[in-house]
Structure formats: structure tokens, C-alpha cells
Design a protein around this motif. Sequence first.
Motif, PDB file in Angstrom:
ATOM      1  N   GLY A 152      32.986   2.122  -8.823  1.00  0.00           N
ATOM      2  CA  GLY A 152      33.135   2.896  -8.807  1.00  0.00           C
ATOM      3  C   GLY A 152      32.058   3.656  -9.305  1.00  0.00           C
ATOM      4  N   GLN A 153      30.426   3.288  -8.803  1.00  0.00           N
ATOM      5  CA  GLN A 153      29.111   4.106  -9.045  1.00  0.00           C
ATOM      6  C   GLN A 153      29.686   5.384  -8.204  1.00  0.00           C
ATOM      7  OE1 GLN A 153      26.159   2.283  -9.561  1.00  0.00           O
ATOM      8  NE2 GLN A 153      25.246   4.646 -10.168  1.00  0.00           N
ATOM      9  N   THR A 154      28.915   6.511  -8.842  1.00  0.00           N
ATOM     10  CA  THR A 154      28.622   7.645  -8.784  1.00  0.00           C
ATOM     11  C   THR A 154      26.827   8.536  -8.588  1.00  0.00           C
ATOM     12  OG1 THR A 154      29.696   9.581 -10.804  1.00  0.00           O
ATOM     13  CG2 THR A 154      31.158   8.699  -8.477  1.00  0.00           C
ATOM     14  N   PHE A 155      26.866   8.988  -7.715  1.00  0.00           N
ATOM     15  CA  PHE A 155      25.316   9.733  -8.226  1.00  0.00           C
ATOM     16  C   PHE A 155      25.453  11.165  -7.924  1.00  0.00           C
ATOM     17  CE2 PHE A 155      25.618   5.991  -5.010  1.00  0.00           C
ATOM     18  CZ  PHE A 155      25.253   5.341  -5.822  1.00  0.00           C
ATOM     19  N   GLU A 156      25.353  12.068  -9.474  1.00  0.00           N
ATOM     20  CA  GLU A 156      24.606  13.040  -9.359  1.00  0.00           C
ATOM     21  C   GLU A 156      23.557  13.006  -9.531  1.00  0.00           C
ATOM     22  OE1 GLU A 156      27.627  12.063 -12.099  1.00  0.00           O
ATOM     23  OE2 GLU A 156      29.258  12.551 -10.316  1.00  0.00           O
ATOM     24  N   SER A 157      23.023  11.867  -9.673  1.00  0.00           N
ATOM     25  CA  SER A 157      21.286  12.512 -10.448  1.00  0.00           C
ATOM     26  C   SER A 157      20.528  11.372  -9.947  1.00  0.00           C
ATOM     27  CB  SER A 157      21.613  12.633 -11.967  1.00  0.00           C
ATOM     28  OG  SER A 157      19.955  11.760 -12.664  1.00  0.00           O
ATOM     29  N   TRP A 158      19.289  11.890  -9.823  1.00  0.00           N
ATOM     30  CA  TRP A 158      18.416  10.741  -8.801  1.00  0.00           C
ATOM     31  C   TRP A 158      18.488   9.737  -9.540  1.00  0.00           C
ATOM     32  CZ3 TRP A 158      17.545  11.368  -3.811  1.00  0.00           C
ATOM     33  CH2 TRP A 158      17.439  12.705  -3.227  1.00  0.00           C
ATOM     34  N   ASP A 160      20.365   8.259 -11.329  1.00  0.00           N
ATOM     35  CA  ASP A 160      21.800   7.314 -10.763  1.00  0.00           C
ATOM     36  C   ASP A 160      21.137   5.708  -9.817  1.00  0.00           C
ATOM     37  OD1 ASP A 160      23.141   8.140 -12.695  1.00  0.00           O
ATOM     38  OD2 ASP A 160      23.877   9.458 -10.563  1.00  0.00           O
ATOM     39  N   LEU A 161      20.056   6.566  -8.959  1.00  0.00           N
ATOM     40  CA  LEU A 161      19.428   4.950  -8.175  1.00  0.00           C
ATOM     41  C   LEU A 161      18.988   3.741  -8.839  1.00  0.00           C
ATOM     42  CD1 LEU A 161      17.425   7.080  -5.279  1.00  0.00           C
ATOM     43  CD2 LEU A 161      20.125   5.768  -5.336  1.00  0.00           C
ATOM     44  N   TRP A 162      18.618   4.228 -10.606  1.00  0.00           N
ATOM     45  CA  TRP A 162      17.739   3.198 -11.118  1.00  0.00           C
ATOM     46  C   TRP A 162      18.915   2.319 -11.685  1.00  0.00           C
ATOM     47  CZ3 TRP A 162      15.055   7.341  -9.612  1.00  0.00           C
ATOM     48  CH2 TRP A 162      13.528   7.481  -9.812  1.00  0.00           C
ATOM     49  N   LEU A 166      22.838  -1.974  -9.188  1.00  0.00           N
ATOM     50  CA  LEU A 166      22.253  -1.219  -7.627  1.00  0.00           C
ATOM     51  C   LEU A 166      21.119  -2.376  -7.816  1.00  0.00           C
ATOM     52  CD1 LEU A 166      22.158   2.150  -7.627  1.00  0.00           C
ATOM     53  CD2 LEU A 166      24.391   1.025  -7.005  1.00  0.00           C
ATOM     54  N   GLU A 167      21.127  -4.064  -7.858  1.00  0.00           N
ATOM     55  CA  GLU A 167      20.364  -4.806  -6.927  1.00  0.00           C
ATOM     56  C   GLU A 167      20.111  -4.982  -6.463  1.00  0.00           C
ATOM     57  OE1 GLU A 167      20.022  -7.925 -10.299  1.00  0.00           O
ATOM     58  OE2 GLU A 167      18.257  -8.562  -8.905  1.00  0.00           O
ATOM     59  N   GLN A 168      19.091  -4.743  -5.381  1.00  0.00           N
ATOM     60  CA  GLN A 168      19.278  -5.437  -3.779  1.00  0.00           C
ATOM     61  C   GLN A 168      19.708  -4.399  -2.799  1.00  0.00           C
ATOM     62  OE1 GLN A 168      17.012  -6.648  -2.026  1.00  0.00           O
ATOM     63  NE2 GLN A 168      15.808  -6.627  -3.634  1.00  0.00           N
ATOM     64  N   GLU A 169      20.622  -2.888  -3.928  1.00  0.00           N
ATOM     65  CA  GLU A 169      21.510  -1.996  -3.018  1.00  0.00           C
ATOM     66  C   GLU A 169      20.758  -0.859  -2.160  1.00  0.00           C
ATOM     67  OE1 GLU A 169      24.181  -3.064  -1.755  1.00  0.00           O
ATOM     68  OE2 GLU A 169      25.116  -4.476  -3.242  1.00  0.00           O
ATOM     69  N   VAL A 170      19.218  -0.478  -2.403  1.00  0.00           N
ATOM     70  CA  VAL A 170      19.201   0.560  -2.422  1.00  0.00           C
ATOM     71  C   VAL A 170      18.323   0.842  -0.994  1.00  0.00           C
ATOM     72  CG1 VAL A 170      17.860   2.916  -2.755  1.00  0.00           C
ATOM     73  CG2 VAL A 170      19.579   1.737  -4.822  1.00  0.00           C
ATOM     74  N   ILE A 171      18.165   1.637  -0.068  1.00  0.00           N
ATOM     75  CA  ILE A 171      17.088   1.059   1.007  1.00  0.00           C
ATOM     76  C   ILE A 171      16.749   2.907   1.298  1.00  0.00           C
ATOM     77  CG2 ILE A 171      16.926   1.346   3.643  1.00  0.00           C
ATOM     78  CD1 ILE A 171      19.019   0.472   3.957  1.00  0.00           C
ATOM     79  N   LEU A 172      15.275   2.988   1.021  1.00  0.00           N
ATOM     80  CA  LEU A 172      14.204   4.367   1.346  1.00  0.00           C
ATOM     81  C   LEU A 172      13.446   4.466   2.579  1.00  0.00           C
ATOM     82  CD1 LEU A 172      12.485   4.178  -2.123  1.00  0.00           C
ATOM     83  CD2 LEU A 172      14.792   4.429  -2.461  1.00  0.00           C
ATOM     84  N   LYS A 207       8.134   2.973  -9.417  1.00  0.00           N
ATOM     85  CA  LYS A 207       7.762   1.331  -9.574  1.00  0.00           C
ATOM     86  C   LYS A 207       9.033   0.716  -9.828  1.00  0.00           C
ATOM     87  CE  LYS A 207       2.520   2.167  -8.416  1.00  0.00           C
ATOM     88  NZ  LYS A 207       1.839   1.570  -9.541  1.00  0.00           N
ATOM     89  N   THR A 208       9.510   0.897 -11.178  1.00  0.00           N
ATOM     90  CA  THR A 208      10.349   0.397 -11.965  1.00  0.00           C
ATOM     91  C   THR A 208      11.397   0.185 -11.085  1.00  0.00           C
ATOM     92  OG1 THR A 208      11.016   2.605 -12.980  1.00  0.00           O
ATOM     93  CG2 THR A 208       9.408   1.398 -13.780  1.00  0.00           C
ATOM     94  N   MET A 209      12.162   1.459 -10.741  1.00  0.00           N
ATOM     95  CA  MET A 209      13.095   0.712  -9.459  1.00  0.00           C
ATOM     96  C   MET A 209      13.005  -0.371  -8.318  1.00  0.00           C
ATOM     97  SD  MET A 209      14.174   4.600  -7.014  1.00  0.00           S
ATOM     98  CE  MET A 209      15.388   4.135  -5.703  1.00  0.00           C
ATOM     99  N   GLY A 210      11.742  -1.164  -8.181  1.00  0.00           N
ATOM    100  CA  GLY A 210      11.589  -2.007  -7.216  1.00  0.00           C
ATOM    101  C   GLY A 210      12.564  -3.513  -7.388  1.00  0.00           C
ATOM    102  N   PRO A 211      13.623  -3.573  -8.130  1.00  0.00           N
ATOM    103  CA  PRO A 211      14.717  -4.859  -7.960  1.00  0.00           C
ATOM    104  C   PRO A 211      15.867  -3.871  -7.289  1.00  0.00           C
ATOM    105  CG  PRO A 211      13.626  -4.834 -10.262  1.00  0.00           C
ATOM    106  CD  PRO A 211      13.174  -3.309  -9.719  1.00  0.00           C
ATOM    107  N   ASN A 212      15.910  -2.376  -6.751  1.00  0.00           N
ATOM    108  CA  ASN A 212      16.594  -1.688  -6.526  1.00  0.00           C
ATOM    109  C   ASN A 212      16.488  -1.090  -4.940  1.00  0.00           C
ATOM    110  OD1 ASN A 212      17.870  -1.964  -8.888  1.00  0.00           O
ATOM    111  ND2 ASN A 212      18.340   0.129  -9.162  1.00  0.00           N
ATOM    112  N   VAL A 213      15.636  -1.760  -4.067  1.00  0.00           N
ATOM    113  CA  VAL A 213      14.498  -1.786  -3.048  1.00  0.00           C
ATOM    114  C   VAL A 213      15.443  -2.368  -2.739  1.00  0.00           C
ATOM    115  CG1 VAL A 213      13.162  -0.865  -2.181  1.00  0.00           C
ATOM    116  CG2 VAL A 213      13.395   0.351  -4.132  1.00  0.00           C
ATOM    117  N   LYS A 214      15.833  -2.860  -1.716  1.00  0.00           N
ATOM    118  CA  LYS A 214      16.564  -3.728  -0.519  1.00  0.00           C
ATOM    119  C   LYS A 214      15.140  -3.054   0.606  1.00  0.00           C
ATOM    120  CE  LYS A 214      20.383  -4.909   2.501  1.00  0.00           C
ATOM    121  NZ  LYS A 214      21.148  -5.598   2.000  1.00  0.00           N
ATOM    122  N   ALA A 215      15.244  -1.802   1.406  1.00  0.00           N
ATOM    123  CA  ALA A 215      14.123  -2.250   2.585  1.00  0.00           C
ATOM    124  C   ALA A 215      13.727  -0.784   2.181  1.00  0.00           C
ATOM    125  CB  ALA A 215      14.718  -2.589   3.824  1.00  0.00           C
TER     126      ALA A 215
END
Lengths: 358, 274
Positions: A152-158, A160-162, A166-172, A207-215
Amino acid sequence: MKEIVRAAIAILLVSAILLYVVNAMEKSSATIGGGSISVYNWGEYIDPELIDQFEEETNISVVYETFDSNESMMTKIEQGGTTYDVAMPSEYAIEKMKENDLLHPMDHELLPNLENIDPYFLDLPFDPGNEYSIPYFWGTVGIAFNPTLLEGQTFESWDDLWNPTLEQEVILVDSAREVIGMGLNSLGYSLNSTDMGELREATDKLKTMGPNVKAIIGDEIVEMMRREEAAVAVTWSGQAADMMWINEDIDYVVPEEGSNLWFDNMVIPKTAGNVEGAHAFINFMLDAEVAAQNADYVGYSTPNEEAIALMDPEVTGDERFYPPEELRERLEVYENLGLEMLGIYNELFLEFKMDMEN
Amino acid sequence: MKDNPSRPLYLVPYYIWIALFVIAPIALIFYFSFLDLTGAFTLENYQNFFSSVYLRMTLSSFWYAFLITVITILIAYPTAYWLTKTKHKQLWLLLIIIPSWINLLLKAYAFIGIFGLYGPANKLLQTLGAGPWQILFTDFSFIFVSVYIFIPFMVLPIFNSLDKINPALIDASRDLGASSFTTFRRVIFPMAINGVKSGVQAVFIPALSLFVITRLIAGNKVITLGTAIEQQFLVTQNWGMGSTIAVFLILFMIIIMMLTGHKEKGGAYNGKTK
């Protein structure tokens, strides 16, 4: 020794035969009629059928090559030795190419189909009067996500990526201006910021987004999202459209703080060998039916008004990909910040990659 | 041949080759490393290299290259040793070498599929009751794939030097009462050490500057000097900084070559394939 000589002769013979065949092929294609042009475009950025159609209609044969970043395209053209007749850079790259005198002016007389283009996309600050460039596609940067993999997560704001869920779920996307720009946007700063304090703050926040970044990857994002390897990706609108084409669960959103609005335009590099043929190609791409078919295939948004009229209203009415003008207000176009600033953006991006908190 | 007076003439093509393709590029890199964005002379690039970002990048490149090399040796040495004992040496050797003929990108993409969340690796883990795990885009996958790619380059020189050892020496060692461990430690290992050194050169140095795998397999979470050079040249267009990093890479290579160089006449033990 004898064997070596024999092997060397064999290699020379094969090379000579190949050289002959290549020459013969080039000759035969050149004698058909209007010569040939070479087009230098982004990968997956044209419907290949249209190239055949153009060759049939004009008897001009097309040599088609692709690049994967504005910078590598510019470097290649700048170094010379190439005779690309048409290329498709983004707006800030066009500004820079103009500065470096790498572009051939457009002859609007040869481009009657230019009237098909929505005036909104003409005469933009990076190329007043469209002296050097003609709109090809446009789009945004935003978040593609797969709700079936998220609770149920939505993304109205940037921001929300933090979210820690979302651990290990975000690709940049592996591009400095997009990622640093996202950091700047999330803090309410301009995408074109040259203020070192703001840039530092944005990098530290990223940098604090690190744990969420998958790749942090390039075109592979589409495949990753299609196969549900990852739930969220920060990417260009057209890549998102590509994903949605295959995996219907995926959705795309442009966060409310704002984001990047970009334009890819067709240009004729100074080094072009067939300027007339280049104009013929550009005019062909501006044709309403051709542009509609191309937009259907590529998935990015077309600036061609007449083409939009021919397309499925469900596609062109989709505000995620064709945001109305008032929504575009929130979006910013990249400015050419100069090589020095580009260097700083890239250094910060490198620092972000190295210092991501795991 | 030795008495042939025209011998120096034959060397001319090689001198031209070396001048054009070895000395000139290195000189150019060195020259560019002193230029800033506008093409003016500067030492800033070197100063910049000693900033924390690049120093830490160097350290982490070394650390990963070290891990890759050590693991490659641990796998390649026993393999090469065992190869010398088999009946069809050349066939086995060929089987090990063949994968290195396949394009690196192709192999990297194959691993993306294998290590994916729904890939065979995770399928296997699941049937064993573990997982699914995130394998792709981790340090583990990066090192695994790098080791896989470099194994042939380590096996080959080690195999060559092991294979050249005269079996009579081993027999002699045994006859004189040495255990098989002592034989290995005192006879085989010292005689094959040059193969290991060549292998280290062939693995460690390229491992320092890997960059395709860092993106495709490690998702840019591992940054090497190679990544930085690519970015400086292609994206930032700061050829000066890119060249400066390359100069340091060349320096590191020279140091490693010196450390692993052959001091005695033992050079004949390796380098010559077959």
C-alpha cells in the motif's frame, strides 16, 4: 615458422575478402538513389519499421547507430572522424553543442511538417527560434513502482523513497544529474542548483538512502522491473512506459516537489555529410502518421499535435505521460551548467555511490 | 641468426610499434594529467586525487582486487596441480580456457539472470529450504563473478610452470625421504612460484580497474578506479582528471610488476604458453 606465415596469409586473405565485400555493399547501397545518411540515436528510440519506410520513400539508405548518454555522443562528434547526419541530444546537450559550434543550422523551408508540432515545444530557451534543433520526444523523471510488491505504499513525495519499509527495493538510474537532482528536489531546491551548500546537503541526504538502494544501473532497469526483481525505480518516463507495456502492474508518478522535464531534439551535426538527406529524414519524422507510429512504439511522449490526434486517446490522455501544462509548471528543464559544475555533480555522485550507508 | 648484420633492420617495425602504441599513449596520458578543463597547465588533478574520495576509492579497489586475487589462487592452484596429473591435460586445459573466449558482457548478463530473485541460484536455495536471497548487486556476487572470469588467467601460468617441473626431481625428493607435503613445500612450490607471480599480474592488475562488472553485477555499489576513469572521460569530459587516475593506475601496476617480478633466471618457467 611456415605455419605462422600460412596463418598470417590466411588472415590477410580473409580480411581482404571482407574489405571487398563491405566496399561492394556500400557501393550498391549508394547507387540506389539519394545517397545515404547516418542517424545517431539513443538505444530503443525509434520504430525500426520507420527506417525501412523512409528508405523506400526517399531512396536514401540509412545507417543507424546508437549511443547511451548525451556525453558520450558529444564526445564522439566533437572528436570528428564521424559523419553523423542526424542526432537526437537532450536540451542541455544542444546548448553545449551550440556553444562549441558543433551544429548545422536548420533550414525550415525544407521542414514543412514542422507545423505539426505543438507550439509549446517550439522556441524554447535552449534553442530560440529552433535555429538548430527540432523536437523529437519529451518526458519527465519520476518514480516507477509495482504496487503488488509493496504494501500500500504510495509515492507522492520524493521523501517516500526514504521509507524504511523499502529496504533493498529501490533502483536508481546511473546518471549524476538525475540522482543529485532528485536529492535537490526532495529538499525543495532547484535541479539546476550551483550552490555548494545545497549540493552538499542533497548529497548527504542521498547517502542516508543507502539501505534502500538495490542498485544504480542503466537500461537494465526496465528488465529488472519487468521481472519484478525490484519494486521501485527512479527513471525516465519512457523507460517506465516500456516497463508498463510488459508488466501491467507497474505505475509511474512524478513526485509533487517537482522533477525534471526534458526534451530530446533532432539536430544536424556540423560534421554531417548529407545535410539535404538529414532534412528529409527530420521532415519525415515530423509527419503526423510517422510520429504517431513512432510514439506508439517507443513509449515516450510526442510533441507532435497532429500525431496525438491520431493516437489512442487513452494513451495521450494519460496525465502520467502527457502532463497538462499546469502540471508542467512544477517541472524544471536542465540548464547547461558548464563543464566545471558537471564535474562537481559527478564527483558528488561518485561520493554518494561510495558512501551509501548499508 | 646472431651473425646476421641486417638484424637491427628487422627490429625497426617493433620499435615503431612500441613507440606508437606503448610509449606515445603513456606520454599522452601523462601530458593530459597536467591539464585542467580549459586545457591550461595545472597540478590540481594530482591534488584532487589525494582528496578523500579518490584515496578511499583506491583503497577499496585494492581491497577488492586483493580478495579476488587470493580467492582465484586458492581455486586455480589445486586445479592446475590436478590438471598436470590427468591423462588428457590439453583437453582439460582447453575446457577451462574456452569460457574466456566468450565476451565479458555476455557473461555478465548471463549472471544477472542466474543470480536474480527468480533465477536458478535462488531456485536451488529455495529447494534447500533457504532464501530467496538477494544475491545480485552484492559484494558476494561481484567477487564471485570476477573470480569466475579470472580463473583461466590464473590456471594457465600456474599449469605451465607446474607442468615443466621435471618429474625426476619429485622422485628424487621422495627417494630422499621427504613426505609429500615437504616435497610440495620444498620442491614443487618454489619451482612453480613464477607461474603464481605471472598469474597474480594477470589477475590483480585488471581487477583494479574492472568497470563493466561493477555496474552490471554490483549495481555500482562497488566503485573501482576503472569506474572513475570511465566517468571522467565519458561523462564529465575531464580528461585531465581521468588521465591522472590512469597515471596512478600505471604507477600501481609498475609497483606490482616489480613486487612480483622474477629475480633469478627462472623466467623460462613461465610466460611461454605450452
